[in-house]
Design an enzyme around this catalytic site. Structure first.
Site, PDB file in Angstrom:
ATOM      1  N   HIS A  52      53.111 -59.028 -51.165  1.00  0.00           N
ATOM      2  CA  HIS A  52      51.677 -58.710 -51.249  1.00  0.00           C
ATOM      3  C   HIS A  52      51.185 -57.974 -50.005  1.00  0.00           C
ATOM      4  O   HIS A  52      50.093 -57.426 -50.010  1.00  0.00           O
ATOM      5  CB  HIS A  52      50.873 -59.993 -51.470  1.00  0.00           C
ATOM      6  CG  HIS A  52      51.091 -60.579 -52.832  1.00  0.00           C
ATOM      7  ND1 HIS A  52      50.184 -60.473 -53.854  1.00  0.00           N
ATOM      8  CD2 HIS A  52      52.153 -61.253 -53.357  1.00  0.00           C
ATOM      9  CE1 HIS A  52      50.662 -61.059 -54.942  1.00  0.00           C
ATOM     10  NE2 HIS A  52      51.861 -61.551 -54.659  1.00  0.00           N
ATOM     11  N   ASP A  63      46.525 -53.237 -44.632  1.00  0.00           N
ATOM     12  CA  ASP A  63      46.427 -54.233 -45.697  1.00  0.00           C
ATOM     13  C   ASP A  63      47.337 -53.830 -46.850  1.00  0.00           C
ATOM     14  O   ASP A  63      47.422 -52.645 -47.179  1.00  0.00           O
ATOM     15  CB  ASP A  63      44.970 -54.305 -46.204  1.00  0.00           C
ATOM     16  CG  ASP A  63      44.578 -55.722 -46.584  1.00  0.00           C
ATOM     17  OD1 ASP A  63      45.463 -56.490 -46.983  1.00  0.00           O
ATOM     18  OD2 ASP A  63      43.380 -56.049 -46.480  1.00  0.00           O
TER      19      ASP A  63
HETATM   20  C1  G6P Z   1      47.334 -63.229 -47.692  1.00  0.00           C
HETATM   21  C2  G6P Z   1      48.757 -63.490 -48.064  1.00  0.00           C
HETATM   22  C3  G6P Z   1      48.850 -64.576 -49.128  1.00  0.00           C
HETATM   23  C4  G6P Z   1      48.086 -65.804 -48.686  1.00  0.00           C
HETATM   24  C5  G6P Z   1      46.671 -65.456 -48.274  1.00  0.00           C
HETATM   25  C6  G6P Z   1      45.943 -66.667 -47.686  1.00  0.00           C
HETATM   26  O1  G6P Z   1      46.642 -62.668 -48.749  1.00  0.00           O
HETATM   27  O2  G6P Z   1      49.381 -62.309 -48.529  1.00  0.00           O
HETATM   28  O3  G6P Z   1      50.188 -64.934 -49.351  1.00  0.00           O
HETATM   29  O4  G6P Z   1      48.033 -66.744 -49.749  1.00  0.00           O
HETATM   30  O5  G6P Z   1      46.696 -64.433 -47.294  1.00  0.00           O
HETATM   31  O6  G6P Z   1      46.625 -67.057 -46.532  1.00  0.00           O
HETATM   32  P1  G6P Z   1      46.763 -68.571 -46.143  1.00  0.00           P
HETATM   33  O7  G6P Z   1      47.671 -68.598 -44.941  1.00  0.00           O
HETATM   34  O8  G6P Z   1      45.377 -69.033 -45.823  1.00  0.00           O
HETATM   35  O9  G6P Z   1      47.360 -69.267 -47.318  1.00  0.00           O
END
Ligand code: G6P
Length: 486
Positions: free
Chosen positions: A157, A364
């Protein structure tokens, strides 16, 4: 086919609850409808033996959600350590922020191996495993080492940076060789995929033909799958959300003043400091815009125990306070700064209320806020998207006002341009973006990946994922939110 989706953070089927991060929010509706089993972290840790993973299972739409308590001894090294203090900064080209110890790497590998063991329970002869994001680069290799022969795919992602940056990650070679256990690796953009190609060729000395790399682990297809949103559903939610009390109160508080909105996790990749400086510059150089526009900046805290995030939180709060102190009046606050999360149901109404959406990350993978802002607009009077050219979304949303987030003056001028853009131009730009969003939805993204994963092994298109037998699951139990940040 029995699809098993794996990600560190998962979401439950509650549209009215705030969600952290684009991944969980984006996957929720498609996973729910697919009948897949979604496996991820419960947000809690478990002391003692971590050899035997225990998954709690609950119904999720046509399928199920299985959450696993991660081993307490390795959680910190895995999540705060290797995943978010080595891989995340590297993937966002912040070599200066890479921190990793040998213990962190060991914990990361331990947790990948632990999740692989947890997944064995969901293994069926016709299973497909789809692993999400940088938390689990080595999960495919761990599954193979446990004897799993079914197709395993991976989607990243985040961006994939240049080789010189990746080489700053300890054990990069071992990790990327492990990634080649996946049958299919998906990237957000052509540039990310090309960077991965360069590493594989130059560092691993492997050949890539027609997007397929052959390694001692087998054949891995490398493909670009830009993630989308359900634009129609989001647009519908926005029309309903305008009457939500939070949204009505916001509208009433504006007194004819225009609104710009930024919605981000509080993360250094999001360019918050530069964005606030750009507003500061705009109010300084164009005093007529004081009182004429304010910024609503929602910055949801995340990963707060990591030093770089704690520092950023203080830095942003100080800057907001300085700017408000300098430009504010007794009855006007230039920046409304909120450290909390909102549900998509409310966010869609906030986006629709704002004449300008500012999405200006330094880097991003995609940035779904940009897409959601566009989808939420009123077709007859749409707002303007100011978008960083370093967000993956800029490849598709090229009729947004694209900015360089390092150029504060340029951003200040572009925000002012957005505020005064005539209706005809706003509509023309918005319609072009909306056409793209409608033409490439999250449902298509999901279906395309699953089909390509199936074909990567069989060369045969997939049938629809079947609905998982609830009887094969343990009795449902409600799980608490634990330490998860919403
Ligand atoms: C980004 C990452 C995701 C993740 C999100 C929230 O979008 O690509 O994999 O779930 O951030 O991050 P966190 O560390 O709060 O789960």
């Amino acid at each position: 086919m029995n699809l098993v989706v794996v990600s560190n953070r998962v979401a439950r089927g509650k549209a009215n609850e705030p969600m952290t991060g684009g991944l969980a929010a984006a996957l929720l509706p498609v996973v729910e409808n697919s009948g897949a089993i979604w496996v991820g972290s419960s947000g809690r840790v478990r002391e003692g033996s971590h050899k035997e993973p225990f998954a709690e299972i609950e119904a999720l739409g046509a399928g199920a959600l299985a959450t696993v308590d991660l081993p307490a001894a390795h959680y910190g090294g895995y999540y705060e350590g290797f995943a978010n203090s080595a891989l995340w900064p590297a993937l966002h080209s912040r070599s200066d922020l890479i921190r990793a110890s040998q213990e962190d790497y060991s914990s990361y590998r331990e947790v990948n191996a632990f999740i692989a063991r947890a997944l064995l329970r969901f293994r069926k002869p016709d299973a497909l495993f789809w692993v999400q994001d940088y938390h689990f680069l080595a999960l495919g290799a761990e599954l193979r080492d446990l004897g799993v022969r079914e197709p395993i795919g991976f989607f990243l992602h985040t961006p994939w940076p240049s080789s010189t940056v990746i080489e700053g990650v300890p054990h990069h070679r071992e990790l990327i060789e492990a990634m080649l256990a996946y049958d299919l690796i998906g990237f957000q953009t052509e540039a990310d995929c090309a960077n991965f190609h360069c590493y594989v060729r130059a560092e691993l000395g492997l050949e890539i033909h027609d997007g397929v790399v052959t390694s001692p682990r087998g054949r891995t297809r490398l493909t670009v799958f830009p993630i989308g949103i359900d634009a129609e559903k989001f647009a519908h939610a926005a029309t309903k959300a305008v009457s939500h009390p939070d949204v009505s109160r916001l509208r009433r508080s504006l007194n004819g003043e225009k609104l710009a909105i930024g919605v981000d996790r509080l993360d250094y990749s999001k360019g918050l400091i530069n964005r606030i400086k750009a507003f500061d510059r705009m109010w300084t150089t164009q005093p007529s815009l004081s009182r004429a526009v304010s910024l609503l900046q929602i910055a949801t805290p995340s990963r707060g125990s990591i030093e770089a995030y704690g520092q950023l939180q203080s830095e942003v709060a100080k800057l907001v306070s300085d700017v408000n102190g300098r430009h504010g009046e007794a009855d006007w606050t230039p920046i409304r700064y909120l450290n909390k999360g909102y549900s998509q149901a409310v966010l869609s109404g906030l986006y629709r209320t704002a004449q300008v959406g500012v999405v200006t990350p330094l880097h991003d993978g995609m940035n779904l806020v940009a897409k959601e802002y566009v989808a939420a607009q009123h077709p007859a009077d749409p707002g303007v998207l100011v978008l960083s050219k370093f967000a993956g979304a800029a490849n598709e949303l090229d009729t947004a006002l694209l900015v360089n987030p390092h150029d504060i003056d340029g951003m200040a001028r572009t925000i002012a341009t957005a505020l005064s853009m005539p209706l005809t131009e706003r509509r023309m730009r918005w319609e072009a973006m909306m056409t793209k969003l409608r033409g490439h939805t999250i449902q298509q993204w999901f279906g395309d990946f699953v089909e390509a994963l199936h074909e990567s092994r069989t060369g045969v298109p997939a049938t629809e994922p079947s609905i998982t037998e609830p009887s094969s699951l343990r009795p449902l139990r409600t799980v608490g939110s634990g330490s998860r940040i919403h």
